[in-house]
Write a protein that holds these residues in place. Structure first.
Motif, PDB file in Angstrom:
ATOM      1  N   PRO A 144       0.852  -1.197   0.000  1.00  0.00           N
ATOM      2  CA  PRO A 144       0.000   0.000   0.000  1.00  0.00           C
ATOM      3  C   PRO A 144       0.888   1.247   0.000  1.00  0.00           C
ATOM      4  O   PRO A 144       2.076   1.175   0.334  1.00  0.00           O
ATOM      5  CB  PRO A 144      -0.784  -0.128   1.304  1.00  0.00           C
ATOM      6  N   PRO A 145       0.343   2.393  -0.380  1.00  0.00           N
ATOM      7  CA  PRO A 145       1.139   3.625  -0.310  1.00  0.00           C
ATOM      8  C   PRO A 145       1.715   3.829   1.086  1.00  0.00           C
ATOM      9  O   PRO A 145       1.057   3.541   2.092  1.00  0.00           O
ATOM     10  CB  PRO A 145       0.129   4.716  -0.672  1.00  0.00           C
ATOM     11  N   MET A 146       2.942   4.308   1.140  1.00  0.00           N
ATOM     12  CA  MET A 146       3.610   4.493   2.423  1.00  0.00           C
ATOM     13  C   MET A 146       2.800   5.401   3.335  1.00  0.00           C
ATOM     14  O   MET A 146       2.339   6.467   2.930  1.00  0.00           O
ATOM     15  CB  MET A 146       5.012   5.055   2.209  1.00  0.00           C
ATOM     16  N   GLY A 147       2.622   4.943   4.564  1.00  0.00           N
ATOM     17  CA  GLY A 147       1.871   5.712   5.547  1.00  0.00           C
ATOM     18  C   GLY A 147       0.391   5.417   5.566  1.00  0.00           C
ATOM     19  O   GLY A 147      -0.322   5.905   6.452  1.00  0.00           O
ATOM     20  N   THR A 148      -0.073   4.602   4.609  1.00  0.00           N
ATOM     21  CA  THR A 148      -1.503   4.294   4.553  1.00  0.00           C
ATOM     22  C   THR A 148      -1.899   3.394   5.718  1.00  0.00           C
ATOM     23  O   THR A 148      -1.274   2.360   5.970  1.00  0.00           O
ATOM     24  CB  THR A 148      -1.851   3.585   3.236  1.00  0.00           C
ATOM     25  N   ARG A 149      -2.941   3.771   6.410  1.00  0.00           N
ATOM     26  CA  ARG A 149      -3.450   2.929   7.495  1.00  0.00           C
ATOM     27  C   ARG A 149      -4.288   1.796   6.917  1.00  0.00           C
ATOM     28  O   ARG A 149      -5.011   1.982   5.939  1.00  0.00           O
ATOM     29  CB  ARG A 149      -4.293   3.763   8.462  1.00  0.00           C
ATOM     30  N   GLY A 150      -4.182   0.623   7.509  1.00  0.00           N
ATOM     31  CA  GLY A 150      -4.921  -0.516   6.995  1.00  0.00           C
ATOM     32  C   GLY A 150      -4.536  -1.790   7.715  1.00  0.00           C
ATOM     33  O   GLY A 150      -3.991  -1.760   8.828  1.00  0.00           O
ATOM     34  N   THR A 170      29.432   2.482   7.409  1.00  0.00           N
ATOM     35  CA  THR A 170      29.382   1.318   8.298  1.00  0.00           C
ATOM     36  C   THR A 170      28.863   0.103   7.552  1.00  0.00           C
ATOM     37  O   THR A 170      27.677   0.048   7.214  1.00  0.00           O
ATOM     38  CB  THR A 170      28.477   1.595   9.517  1.00  0.00           C
ATOM     39  N   PRO A 171      29.718  -0.885   7.274  1.00  0.00           N
ATOM     40  CA  PRO A 171      29.236  -2.096   6.611  1.00  0.00           C
ATOM     41  C   PRO A 171      28.401  -2.939   7.561  1.00  0.00           C
ATOM     42  O   PRO A 171      28.479  -2.807   8.782  1.00  0.00           O
ATOM     43  CB  PRO A 171      30.531  -2.817   6.216  1.00  0.00           C
ATOM     44  N   GLY A 172      27.606  -3.807   6.997  1.00  0.00           N
ATOM     45  CA  GLY A 172      26.777  -4.711   7.785  1.00  0.00           C
ATOM     46  C   GLY A 172      25.548  -5.105   7.002  1.00  0.00           C
ATOM     47  O   GLY A 172      25.289  -4.588   5.902  1.00  0.00           O
ATOM     48  N   ALA A 173      24.777  -6.032   7.554  1.00  0.00           N
ATOM     49  CA  ALA A 173      23.587  -6.542   6.874  1.00  0.00           C
ATOM     50  C   ALA A 173      22.317  -5.807   7.291  1.00  0.00           C
ATOM     51  O   ALA A 173      21.227  -6.194   6.887  1.00  0.00           O
ATOM     52  CB  ALA A 173      23.433  -8.039   7.151  1.00  0.00           C
ATOM     53  N   PHE A 174      22.414  -4.742   8.080  1.00  0.00           N
ATOM     54  CA  PHE A 174      21.224  -4.058   8.587  1.00  0.00           C
ATOM     55  C   PHE A 174      20.612  -3.160   7.512  1.00  0.00           C
ATOM     56  O   PHE A 174      21.296  -2.619   6.640  1.00  0.00           O
ATOM     57  CB  PHE A 174      21.547  -3.258   9.849  1.00  0.00           C
ATOM     58  N   TYR A 175      19.292  -3.000   7.596  1.00  0.00           N
ATOM     59  CA  TYR A 175      18.554  -2.157   6.656  1.00  0.00           C
ATOM     60  C   TYR A 175      17.166  -1.902   7.213  1.00  0.00           C
ATOM     61  O   TYR A 175      16.780  -2.466   8.242  1.00  0.00           O
ATOM     62  CB  TYR A 175      18.473  -2.811   5.270  1.00  0.00           C
ATOM     63  N   ARG A 176      16.396  -1.067   6.537  1.00  0.00           N
ATOM     64  CA  ARG A 176      15.041  -0.750   6.983  1.00  0.00           C
ATOM     65  C   ARG A 176      14.125  -0.656   5.770  1.00  0.00           C
ATOM     66  O   ARG A 176      14.557  -0.403   4.653  1.00  0.00           O
ATOM     67  CB  ARG A 176      15.019   0.557   7.767  1.00  0.00           C
ATOM     68  N   PHE A 177      12.835  -0.843   6.006  1.00  0.00           N
ATOM     69  CA  PHE A 177      11.835  -0.675   4.963  1.00  0.00           C
ATOM     70  C   PHE A 177      10.488  -0.436   5.634  1.00  0.00           C
ATOM     71  O   PHE A 177      10.338  -0.648   6.849  1.00  0.00           O
ATOM     72  CB  PHE A 177      11.770  -1.902   4.037  1.00  0.00           C
ATOM     73  N   GLN A 178       9.517  -0.012   4.866  1.00  0.00           N
ATOM     74  CA  GLN A 178       8.190   0.283   5.417  1.00  0.00           C
ATOM     75  C   GLN A 178       7.122  -0.385   4.571  1.00  0.00           C
ATOM     76  O   GLN A 178       7.227  -0.460   3.347  1.00  0.00           O
ATOM     77  CB  GLN A 178       7.950   1.796   5.475  1.00  0.00           C
ATOM     78  N   TRP A 179       6.088  -0.876   5.239  1.00  0.00           N
ATOM     79  CA  TRP A 179       4.924  -1.464   4.571  1.00  0.00           C
ATOM     80  C   TRP A 179       3.691  -0.778   5.144  1.00  0.00           C
ATOM     81  O   TRP A 179       3.344  -0.983   6.303  1.00  0.00           O
ATOM     82  CB  TRP A 179       4.871  -2.967   4.806  1.00  0.00           C
ATOM     83  N   GLY A 180       3.068   0.063   4.330  1.00  0.00           N
ATOM     84  CA  GLY A 180       1.917   0.806   4.831  1.00  0.00           C
ATOM     85  C   GLY A 180       2.318   1.711   5.968  1.00  0.00           C
ATOM     86  O   GLY A 180       3.190   2.582   5.826  1.00  0.00           O
ATOM     87  N   ASP A 181       1.731   1.476   7.139  1.00  0.00           N
ATOM     88  CA  ASP A 181       1.951   2.319   8.301  1.00  0.00           C
ATOM     89  C   ASP A 181       2.804   1.629   9.360  1.00  0.00           C
ATOM     90  O   ASP A 181       2.738   1.976  10.537  1.00  0.00           O
ATOM     91  CB  ASP A 181       0.586   2.725   8.891  1.00  0.00           C
ATOM     92  N   VAL A 182       3.600   0.633   8.933  1.00  0.00           N
ATOM     93  CA  VAL A 182       4.484  -0.083   9.847  1.00  0.00           C
ATOM     94  C   VAL A 182       5.898  -0.044   9.264  1.00  0.00           C
ATOM     95  O   VAL A 182       6.103  -0.353   8.090  1.00  0.00           O
ATOM     96  CB  VAL A 182       4.037  -1.547  10.041  1.00  0.00           C
ATOM     97  N   GLU A 183       6.872   0.348  10.083  1.00  0.00           N
ATOM     98  CA  GLU A 183       8.262   0.399   9.632  1.00  0.00           C
ATOM     99  C   GLU A 183       9.054  -0.719  10.304  1.00  0.00           C
ATOM    100  O   GLU A 183       8.909  -0.980  11.504  1.00  0.00           O
ATOM    101  CB  GLU A 183       8.899   1.756   9.942  1.00  0.00           C
ATOM    102  N   PHE A 184       9.912  -1.373   9.506  1.00  0.00           N
ATOM    103  CA  PHE A 184      10.695  -2.510   9.967  1.00  0.00           C
ATOM    104  C   PHE A 184      12.179  -2.156   9.941  1.00  0.00           C
ATOM    105  O   PHE A 184      12.689  -1.651   8.944  1.00  0.00           O
ATOM    106  CB  PHE A 184      10.446  -3.723   9.071  1.00  0.00           C
TER     107      PHE A 184
END
Length: 457
Positions: free
Chosen positions: A165-171, A284-298
């Protein structure tokens, strides 16, 4: 006529009798014809079809990072995948011709893979895709997917994905969480089929995806391809956006940390084997990253590359994430506008007394303090490692921090995994957590509200 030289077979198996030509013209033809024949044969060999075995897919394609308008699909073959392309189109749209996109190839003498970055997609829409060679005859593009769960003998090149869904969309949406799978001990792994029946929008893998126990890049590749050959696991990865993080056994030896020799090779293999958002930072190298799905950020946290040894003194110099990754996390959390913020890593906060945050008091208390002191609401923590799945709630000096442990889907007695179903459109947004065993039973099913995860005044 006497022979000038002995008879001898040529490279084509014919007996050549060498005689002296009678004229200069014949002599020239005599010399030229064999070279012409050899050139023609070589050209025909060059144009002959490539050995089909070298074009075989090394696993089913993998759907990786998906946004509201883009998708990443990973594939690999035995020969260089430079001629591979991805066809895609909306599911159930018979009027539309499939679109085609070329991939970004990552190849060397040992391994080669390709990632297709699919652009200009529509939010919350299901697409079919198929990977094929540019020079092979194209069958009609399917208007309905070949369901790999019902047709395991399908071509192994096709799948589907649904955009975010569009980023920030509640659902509402559901995320599946798993870790710890051992293809040697568990060759079938039927819980993946049960996971698929929960219809997750995305899937988080929290480490020990393989038990390679080494930083050797070639061994890591071999183990991952072996795990991906598990039919139901491959089916899930080809139809569900999957976000991976490593733990000790797919990073290095058991309980390995930032001192592991060859960790740069592990990081290289990790980046080659998945289709993920950018890893680490420029500094800073490493395997860490972030992403967002709708209104939840990981926030996918790397608890290995910068980690202090488990047996180091448990003082304020001992680190789980390293200072740079922790600063990256804190900046991301404080700037996030998502309703829920989900931290995900292989190591448990308390359940493991041998290889987890429990041995890192300063690092754990610093994490809790950063969340509460900065008034960051809606934080949850996901982990794996311990070959069991359960829900724990931790006192932090502020609101209770919910931890969901999902481990042992294919290396544990219960063959369990977890799902989190978010509803951010509710008046009091909720996260429903279910622990699901391989026999279909649900020993834990709890809902947590945002008001329970708020610092307050």
């Amino acid at each position: 006529m006497p022979l000038d030289r002995p008879t001898a077979p040529n490279v084509y198996g014919m007996l050549i009798v060498h005689r002296q030509p009678r004229s200069p013209i014949v002599r020239c033809l005599y010399i030229a014809v064999p070279w012409i024949i050899a050139s023609v044969v070589a050209a025909l060999a060059q144009d002959a079809p490539t050995d089909p075995q070298s074009r075989a897919m090394m696993s089913r394609p993998i759907v990786g990072h998906v946004t509201e308008s883009t998708a990443m699909v990973w594939a690999a073959t035995q020969e260089s995948p430079e001629g591979l392309r991805l066809e895609y189109g909306g599911k159930g749209d018979p009027a539309a011709a499939p679109s085609v996109v070329d991939g970004i190839v990552n190849a060397d003498a040992d391994h080669s893979s390709v990632v297709f970055a699919v652009p200009d997609l529509t939010p919350e829409t299901t697409y079919l895709y198929r990977v094929r060679w540019a020079d092979e005859a194209a069958d009609p593009f399917p208007k309905e997917a070949i369901d790999p769960w019902q047709a395991p003998s399908s071509d192994g090149r096709s799948g589907e994905f649904t955009t975010a869904p569009p980023m920030g969309t509640r659902g509402r949406f559901t995320v599946a969480v798993s870790s710890c799978m051992h293809s040697g001990k568990e060759p079938e792994q039927l819980s993946w089929r049960l996971m698929r029946s929960q219809q997750p929008s995305l899937h988080l893998l929290l480490g020990d995806v393989v038990y390679a126990d080494t930083t050797d890049r070639n061994v890591l590749w071999d183990h991952h391809l072996r795990q991906r050959a598990v039919a139901d696991f491959g089916n899930l990865l080809s139809t569900t956006p999957t976000y991976a993080m490593w733990d000790d056994h797919d990073y290095g030896p058991n309980d390995s940390d930032g001192t592991a020799a060859g960790k740069e090779d592990s990081l290289r293999a990790f980046g080659e084997l998945w289709a993920l958002p950018p890893l680490g930072t420029a500094a800073t190298p490493g395997a860490f990253y972030r992403f967002q799905w709708g209104d939840v950020e990981f926030f996918m946290l790397d608890g290995r590359y910068h980690r202090s040894p488990d047996k180091a003194p448990n003082d304020d110099a001992k680190r789980m994430l390293g200072d740079e990754q922790f600063a990256w996390l804190l900046e991301g959390l404080t700037n996030s506008t998502a309703t829920f913020k989900v931290l995900a890593s292989g190591s448990t906060l308390r359940a493991s007394g041998a290889d987890g945050w429990r041995l890192y008091d300063f690092a754990r208390n610093r994490l809790y303090g950063a969340i509460m002191d900065n008034g960051i609401d809606g934080v949850m923590y996901l982990s794996g490692d311990v070959h069991a799945s359960l829900i724990e709630v931790h006192e932090t000096g502020g609101y209770p921090l919910v931890e969901v442990i999902s481990s042992g889907i294919a290396n544990g007695a219960a063959h369990s995994f977890a799902t989190l179903s978010f509803d951010t459109a509710a008046a009091d947004p909720t996260a429903r957590v279910r622990i699901i065993y391989g026999d279909g039973s649900v020993p834990e099913d709890h809902s947590f509200t945002l008001s329970e995860m708020s610092v307050g005044e």
